[in-house]
Scaffold this motif. Structure first.
Motif, mmCIF file in Angstrom:
data_model
loop_
_atom_site.group_PDB
_atom_site.id
_atom_site.type_symbol
_atom_site.label_atom_id
_atom_site.label_comp_id
_atom_site.label_asym_id
_atom_site.label_seq_id
_atom_site.Cartn_x
_atom_site.Cartn_y
_atom_site.Cartn_z
ATOM 1 N N TYR A 7 -2.641 12.741 -8.267
ATOM 2 C CA TYR A 7 -1.882 11.446 -8.892
ATOM 3 C C TYR A 7 -2.725 11.031 -10.155
ATOM 4 O O TYR A 7 -2.290 10.489 -11.114
ATOM 5 C CB TYR A 7 -1.770 10.443 -7.886
ATOM 6 N N GLN A 8 -4.116 11.211 -10.036
ATOM 7 C CA GLN A 8 -4.774 10.732 -11.293
ATOM 8 C C GLN A 8 -4.389 11.557 -12.510
ATOM 9 O O GLN A 8 -4.368 10.969 -13.662
ATOM 10 C CB GLN A 8 -6.506 11.181 -11.035
ATOM 11 N N ALA A 9 -4.155 12.719 -12.397
ATOM 12 C CA ALA A 9 -3.713 13.708 -13.634
ATOM 13 C C ALA A 9 -2.334 13.366 -14.069
ATOM 14 O O ALA A 9 -2.117 13.191 -15.220
ATOM 15 C CB ALA A 9 -3.847 15.068 -13.348
ATOM 16 N N ALA A 10 -1.538 12.886 -12.928
ATOM 17 C CA ALA A 10 -0.009 12.746 -13.423
ATOM 18 C C ALA A 10 0.179 11.667 -14.135
ATOM 19 O O ALA A 10 0.991 11.442 -15.264
ATOM 20 C CB ALA A 10 0.628 12.626 -12.101
ATOM 21 N N ALA A 11 -0.314 10.585 -13.644
ATOM 22 C CA ALA A 11 -0.179 9.221 -14.555
ATOM 23 C C ALA A 11 -0.467 9.054 -16.018
ATOM 24 O O ALA A 11 0.647 8.402 -16.696
ATOM 25 C CB ALA A 11 -1.028 8.112 -13.998
ATOM 26 N N PRO A 12 -1.248 9.563 -16.337
ATOM 27 C CA PRO A 12 -1.638 9.565 -18.213
ATOM 28 C C PRO A 12 -0.484 10.310 -18.748
ATOM 29 O O PRO A 12 -0.018 10.124 -19.851
ATOM 30 C CB PRO A 12 -2.805 10.323 -18.101
ATOM 31 N N LEU A 13 0.070 11.479 -17.968
ATOM 32 C CA LEU A 13 1.055 12.385 -18.679
ATOM 33 C C LEU A 13 2.443 11.383 -18.641
ATOM 34 O O LEU A 13 3.032 11.513 -19.544
ATOM 35 C CB LEU A 13 1.272 13.461 -17.766
ATOM 36 N N TYR A 14 2.390 10.638 -17.601
ATOM 37 C CA TYR A 14 3.848 9.875 -17.730
ATOM 38 C C TYR A 14 3.624 8.830 -18.562
ATOM 39 O O TYR A 14 4.648 8.415 -19.469
ATOM 40 C CB TYR A 14 4.003 9.324 -16.033
ATOM 41 N N ASN A 53 8.920 7.742 -12.299
ATOM 42 C CA ASN A 53 7.903 8.713 -12.049
ATOM 43 C C ASN A 53 6.464 8.133 -12.130
ATOM 44 O O ASN A 53 5.685 8.451 -11.351
ATOM 45 C CB ASN A 53 8.008 10.085 -12.835
ATOM 46 N N LEU A 54 6.386 7.360 -13.158
ATOM 47 C CA LEU A 54 5.028 6.622 -13.106
ATOM 48 C C LEU A 54 4.757 5.729 -11.823
ATOM 49 O O LEU A 54 3.854 5.923 -11.356
ATOM 50 C CB LEU A 54 4.826 5.713 -14.450
ATOM 51 N N GLY A 55 5.985 5.094 -11.486
ATOM 52 C CA GLY A 55 6.008 4.358 -10.303
ATOM 53 C C GLY A 55 5.373 5.184 -8.876
ATOM 54 O O GLY A 55 4.769 4.917 -8.276
ATOM 55 N N GLY A 56 5.884 6.347 -8.944
ATOM 56 C CA GLY A 56 5.726 7.413 -8.129
ATOM 57 C C GLY A 56 4.246 7.848 -7.891
ATOM 58 O O GLY A 56 3.805 7.905 -7.047
ATOM 59 N N ALA A 57 3.637 8.080 -9.000
ATOM 60 C CA ALA A 57 2.389 8.376 -9.397
ATOM 61 C C ALA A 57 1.305 7.281 -8.653
ATOM 62 O O ALA A 57 0.267 7.287 -8.189
ATOM 63 C CB ALA A 57 1.968 8.750 -10.554
ATOM 64 N N LEU A 66 -1.855 6.655 -5.685
ATOM 65 C CA LEU A 66 -2.862 6.168 -6.230
ATOM 66 C C LEU A 66 -3.242 4.793 -5.474
ATOM 67 O O LEU A 66 -4.503 4.052 -5.372
ATOM 68 C CB LEU A 66 -3.074 5.820 -7.727
ATOM 69 N N GLY A 67 -2.238 4.285 -4.622
ATOM 70 C CA GLY A 67 -2.567 3.094 -3.780
ATOM 71 C C GLY A 67 -2.323 1.923 -4.570
ATOM 72 O O GLY A 67 -2.577 0.782 -4.134
ATOM 73 N N GLU A 68 -1.593 2.058 -5.868
ATOM 74 C CA GLU A 68 -1.193 0.959 -6.650
ATOM 75 C C GLU A 68 0.073 0.326 -6.255
ATOM 76 O O GLU A 68 1.029 0.308 -7.004
ATOM 77 C CB GLU A 68 -1.304 1.142 -8.096
ATOM 78 N N PHE A 69 0.358 -0.135 -5.052
ATOM 79 C CA PHE A 69 1.523 -0.360 -4.595
ATOM 80 C C PHE A 69 2.359 -1.796 -5.204
ATOM 81 O O PHE A 69 3.352 -1.354 -5.691
ATOM 82 C CB PHE A 69 1.652 -0.531 -3.131
#
Length: 281
Positions: A84-91, A113-117, A121-124
């Motif tokens: 998820y750490q890698a996914a968020a900046p790509l989104y 998709n950013l919401g999914g990442a 990350l626990g950022e609900f």
């Protein structure tokens, strides 16, 4: 499984032909297709390699909208691998390009998709904000399949905050929209999230005219993903199901399900998911 394998063959044939003709846009589109099929099959590293090659070609062509789409796809590969750490900046990069180019459809997909990442990350709370904004911006003219996943993410964001009423409503909507789209991957994901909701509530839940307990929901999710050959999603369902069985006191059954999930993650090379499982119990 058969549909995915057929798409894989089609993509490989298209890539061979477009490469022979040096048709670079068609080459990029073929690589994108192959990335998507490998993603469905749980071959996330192969999927990422195809999409990275597609990004390179789209950059050469100066196609910013396709670049954004490919960066989003790379984010999806990372998220589905559990990174998820890698996914968020790509989104976020995809979202920035979409807003700069006025690509509203892309903006909605990338924000969802950013919401999914962020859930991973626990950022609900932040994820919930992203997802509610996506639903608001989408209005009523968006395909059911797209919003099914958004509602599933929203349900999981609410579960992370123990907002049970909102979570259950969102999960039911995810299932209804997935069924409307006749998309088995979305239906399977919605059933898993419904199982998570039933497990957290510790009681059966009503879906339409029927009542289902957590085991029913997880079993239906696993059936669908097994028929699809979606191994990564099978493992996610097995993990949630196993954790539920252990929590309610059936250690033998729960441990067996948990270990099966871990074996699949390990076979797929999903080291982060294996690590999470090893440190969770």
């Amino acid at each position: 499984m058969g549909n995915a394998e057929a798409a894989l063959t089609l993509g490989q044939q298209a890539l061979i032909l477009s490469t022979k003709l040096d048709a670079r846009r068609e080459m990029a589109d073929s690589l994108n297709l192959l990335g998507g099929v490998h993603n469905v099959l749980g071959r996330y590293n192969d999927a990422a390699n195809y999409n990275m090659r597609a990004v390179t070609l789209y950059r050469e062509l100066g196609d910013r909208e396709r670049i954004a789409a490919m960066l989003n796809n790379l984010g999806e590969h990372a998220r589905l691998r559990g990174d998820y750490q890698a996914a968020a900046p790509l989104y976020l990069e995809s979202l920035k390009i979409a807003r700069e180019t006025g690509n509203r459809d892309g903006e909605l997909v990338f924000l969802s998709n950013l919401g999914g990442a962020r859930i991973g990350l626990g950022e609900f709370c932040t994820a919930e904000d992203d997802l509610r904004q996506t639903i608001f911006l989408a209005g009523t003219g968006v395909q059911a399949g797209f919003l099914s996943e958004t509602y599933r993410f929203l349900a999981e964001a609410c579960l992370g905050q123990e907002k049970m009423t909102e979570a259950l409503a969102a999960a039911r909507q995810a299932l209804a929209l997935g069924q409307k789209a006749e998309a088995q991957d979305l239906i399977g994901g919605a059933w898993r999230t419904l199982g998570m909701a039933a497990a957290q509530l510790a009681q059966p839940i009503a879906i339409g005219d029927e009542t289902y307990n957590a085991t029913d929901c997880f079993a239906e999710s696993l059936r669908i993903f097994t028929e699809m050959g979606a191994q990564g999603e099978q493992a996610r369902t097995l993990r949630e199901w196993g954790g539920y069985e252990i929590e309610k006191g059936d250690s033998e059954r729960g441990t067996a399900l948990w270990q099966k999930a871990r074996e699949i993650f390990d076979r797929l090379g999903m080291e982060l998911e294996v690590h999470r499982m090893d440190t969770a119990l």
